[in-house]
Scaffold this motif. Structure first.
Motif, PDB file in Angstrom:
ATOM      1  N   ARG A 126     -12.937   4.746  -3.637  1.00  0.00           N
ATOM      2  CA  ARG A 126     -13.591   3.870  -2.640  1.00  0.00           C
ATOM      3  C   ARG A 126     -13.762   2.450  -3.174  1.00  0.00           C
ATOM      4  O   ARG A 126     -14.752   1.781  -2.873  1.00  0.00           O
ATOM      5  CB  ARG A 126     -14.982   4.409  -2.232  1.00  0.00           C
ATOM      6  N   ASP A 155       0.833  -1.221   0.000  1.00  0.00           N
ATOM      7  CA  ASP A 155       0.000   0.000   0.000  1.00  0.00           C
ATOM      8  C   ASP A 155       0.854   1.252   0.000  1.00  0.00           C
ATOM      9  O   ASP A 155       0.310   2.355  -0.118  1.00  0.00           O
ATOM     10  CB  ASP A 155      -0.866   0.016   1.276  1.00  0.00           C
ATOM     11  N   PRO A 177       1.125   2.952   4.892  1.00  0.00           N
ATOM     12  CA  PRO A 177      -0.135   2.889   5.639  1.00  0.00           C
ATOM     13  C   PRO A 177      -0.271   1.714   6.592  1.00  0.00           C
ATOM     14  O   PRO A 177      -0.661   1.893   7.745  1.00  0.00           O
ATOM     15  CB  PRO A 177      -1.196   2.826   4.527  1.00  0.00           C
ATOM     16  N   GLN A 182      -3.815   3.152  -3.538  1.00  0.00           N
ATOM     17  CA  GLN A 182      -4.392   4.169  -2.658  1.00  0.00           C
ATOM     18  C   GLN A 182      -5.407   5.032  -3.397  1.00  0.00           C
ATOM     19  O   GLN A 182      -6.424   5.439  -2.836  1.00  0.00           O
ATOM     20  CB  GLN A 182      -3.288   5.056  -2.051  1.00  0.00           C
ATOM     21  N   PHE A 242      -5.836  12.507  -0.899  1.00  0.00           N
ATOM     22  CA  PHE A 242      -5.130  11.731   0.126  1.00  0.00           C
ATOM     23  C   PHE A 242      -5.165  12.460   1.464  1.00  0.00           C
ATOM     24  O   PHE A 242      -4.773  13.619   1.554  1.00  0.00           O
ATOM     25  CB  PHE A 242      -3.684  11.487  -0.297  1.00  0.00           C
ATOM     26  N   GLY A 243      -5.611  11.802   2.506  1.00  0.00           N
ATOM     27  CA  GLY A 243      -5.771  12.421   3.836  1.00  0.00           C
ATOM     28  C   GLY A 243      -4.456  12.498   4.583  1.00  0.00           C
ATOM     29  O   GLY A 243      -4.153  11.651   5.439  1.00  0.00           O
TER      30      GLY A 243
HETATM   31  N1  FO1 Z   1      -7.851   5.875   4.079  1.00  0.00           N
HETATM   32  C1  FO1 Z   1      -8.927   6.591   3.616  1.00  0.00           C
HETATM   33  O1  FO1 Z   1     -10.006   5.994   3.440  1.00  0.00           O
HETATM   34  N2  FO1 Z   1      -8.829   7.915   3.333  1.00  0.00           N
HETATM   35  C2  FO1 Z   1      -7.679   8.602   3.486  1.00  0.00           C
HETATM   36  O2  FO1 Z   1      -7.620   9.805   3.205  1.00  0.00           O
HETATM   37  C3  FO1 Z   1      -6.539   7.898   4.008  1.00  0.00           C
HETATM   38  C4  FO1 Z   1      -5.323   8.550   4.238  1.00  0.00           C
HETATM   39  C5  FO1 Z   1      -4.274   7.814   4.842  1.00  0.00           C
HETATM   40  C6  FO1 Z   1      -3.089   8.450   5.201  1.00  0.00           C
HETATM   41  C7  FO1 Z   1      -2.068   7.743   5.808  1.00  0.00           C
HETATM   42  C8  FO1 Z   1      -2.227   6.387   6.084  1.00  0.00           C
HETATM   43  O3  FO1 Z   1      -1.248   5.701   6.709  1.00  0.00           O
HETATM   44  C9  FO1 Z   1      -3.415   5.735   5.736  1.00  0.00           C
HETATM   45  C10 FO1 Z   1      -4.439   6.446   5.105  1.00  0.00           C
HETATM   46  N3  FO1 Z   1      -5.633   5.821   4.776  1.00  0.00           N
HETATM   47  C11 FO1 Z   1      -6.688   6.532   4.287  1.00  0.00           C
HETATM   48  C12 FO1 Z   1      -5.826   4.404   5.007  1.00  0.00           C
HETATM   49  C13 FO1 Z   1      -5.188   3.571   3.912  1.00  0.00           C
HETATM   50  O4  FO1 Z   1      -5.567   3.954   2.648  1.00  0.00           O
HETATM   51  C14 FO1 Z   1      -5.588   2.111   4.169  1.00  0.00           C
HETATM   52  O5  FO1 Z   1      -5.543   1.871   5.517  1.00  0.00           O
HETATM   53  C15 FO1 Z   1      -4.672   1.065   3.636  1.00  0.00           C
HETATM   54  O6  FO1 Z   1      -3.843   1.474   2.684  1.00  0.00           O
HETATM   55  C16 FO1 Z   1      -5.547  -0.084   3.219  1.00  0.00           C
HETATM   56  O7  FO1 Z   1      -5.540  -0.989   4.275  1.00  0.00           O
END
Ligand code: FO1
Length: 337
Positions: A175, A40, A51, A168, A93-94
């Motif tokens: 989604r 990821d 992540p 991502q 991206f959050g």
């Molecule tokens: N998941 C989301 O649904 N929205 C996000 O904006 C998001 C940002 C993010 C930033 C850093 C990080 O470590 C994880 C983040 N995730 C976000 C979760 C991530 O996409 C998922 O947890 C994994 O990649 C899939 O398990």
């Protein structure tokens, strides 16, 4: 007692919290080694984000955002908004302000020549997760998803053009709602297991597969050269927890991933997907939720010991009970016929 766990992010991290709690009372001194998914991982705004490693590190280190399962508790997103103000992508991206510190330390350390394993160990000295957290590989191996081009471009037969986007983007921006025609682990063909990964599987007393995404988390780890073979070769019982309950993923979008590889979204289908040892797989035992008790016989007939028990990680206590079920089943398998 040495336990090795192959883990993705949110589900894997929550399972590990319960496993750690159970072992603290049942097997003090037990050692947990986690092989974390790095498929990821992504470069965002020049920073390396991991992540799944971070979800595990924050969850076990007490810094996780409980409601999200990723990123930091009490998080703000001021820098993200400032970047969006400049029109800098990816705006989807959050990027959290507190989370940013982890990405800055990791990126600087990698740039200084440290390996991802070394960087992860250094970050864990701060977070103290209580497990040894190993990336599946120190090499870059990123999950990309084959999707229809969202711009509407078509080929000369009028069929949508397909292209690969980073996992991502598929997961966060779309989604997982646009069909995945397949997954590609970019760099996977040459990625090698990180130091200690193969030994952690070979020398384990038990290997556990938590209810992580079987395709893009566990499945990704299995694509790193040598890891699937190590699971097939280990004398340790390999015990998995179904991420699918009553035909649906408990969390996340594993159903969209399973559909992309032609595996039914059922507790039994995922067990067969991993495969019992007699059929060339590595799974010795499989835990399903009580609602899937009907699949126990079918899984057993595939040569995989199977037990139904409550499998919802509603809190640490419930998860600890799941971990206890896993270890009890591992003991049965070890001493079995
Ligand atoms: N998941 C989301 O649904 N929205 C996000 O904006 C998001 C940002 C993010 C930033 C850093 C990080 O470590 C994880 C983040 N995730 C976000 C979760 C991530 O996409 C998922 O947890 C994994 O990649 C899939 O398990």
């Amino acid at each position: 007692m040495r336990i090795t766990v192959l883990a993705g992010g949110i589900g894997g991290a929550r399972f590990l919290r319960g496993l750690r709690a159970h072992l603290a009372s049942s097997h003090p001194g037990a050692e947990i080694t986690v092989i974390g998914n790095t498929g990821d991982d992504i470069w965002v705004h020049g920073l390396r984000v991991c992540p799944d490693l971070d979800s595990i590190m924050y969850t076990l280190g007490g810094g996780i955002s409980e409601e999200r399962g990723w990123g930091r508790d009490g998080e703000t997103f001021v820098v993200k908004d400032e970047l969006a103000g400049y029109g800098v992508e990816p705006t989807w991206f959050g990027l959290g302000d507190k989370d940013l510190a982890t990405h800055l330390v990791r990126t600087q350390s990698l740039a200084a020549g440290f390996t991802l394993s070394e960087v992860t160990a250094a970050l864990c000295e701060h977070w103290n997760p209580g497990v040894l957290l190993l990336p599946m590989s120190d090499d870059r191996a990123e999950t990309h998803v084959i999707v229809d081009d969202q711009s509407g471009a078509v080929d000369d037969e009028g069929r949508p053009l397909r292209h690969a986007i980073h996992f991502q983007e598929w997961w966060i921006r779309y989604r997982a709602a646009i069909p995945a025609h397949g997954f590609v682990l970019v760099g996977g063909e040459s990625a090698t297991p990180a130091p200690g990964v193969l030994a952690a599987i070979a020398e384990a007393d038990v290997v556990l597969l938590p209810p992580s995404n079987p395709v893009v988390s566990i499945g990704t780890i299995l694509q790193v050269g040598g890891i699937a073979d190590a699971l097939r070769a280990t004398t340790a019982p390999v015990v998995g927890v179904s991420p699918i309950v009553a035909g649906a993923p408990v969390r996340g979008m594993a159903d969209a991933c399973l559909a992309a590889i032609g595996v039914d979204t059922t507790a039994g289908a995922v067990a067969r997907h991993y495969g019992g040892r007699a059929s060339g797989g590595f799974l010795d035992a499989w835990l399903v939720d009580g609602r899937d008790a009907a699949v126990v016989d079918a899984v057993e007939s595939a040569g995989i010991a199977c037990r139904a028990a409550p499998m919802m990680m509603t809190d640490v206590e419930a998860t600890a009970a799941m971990a206890a079920e896993c270890l009890a089943l591992a003991a049965d398998v070890r001493t079995g016929p």
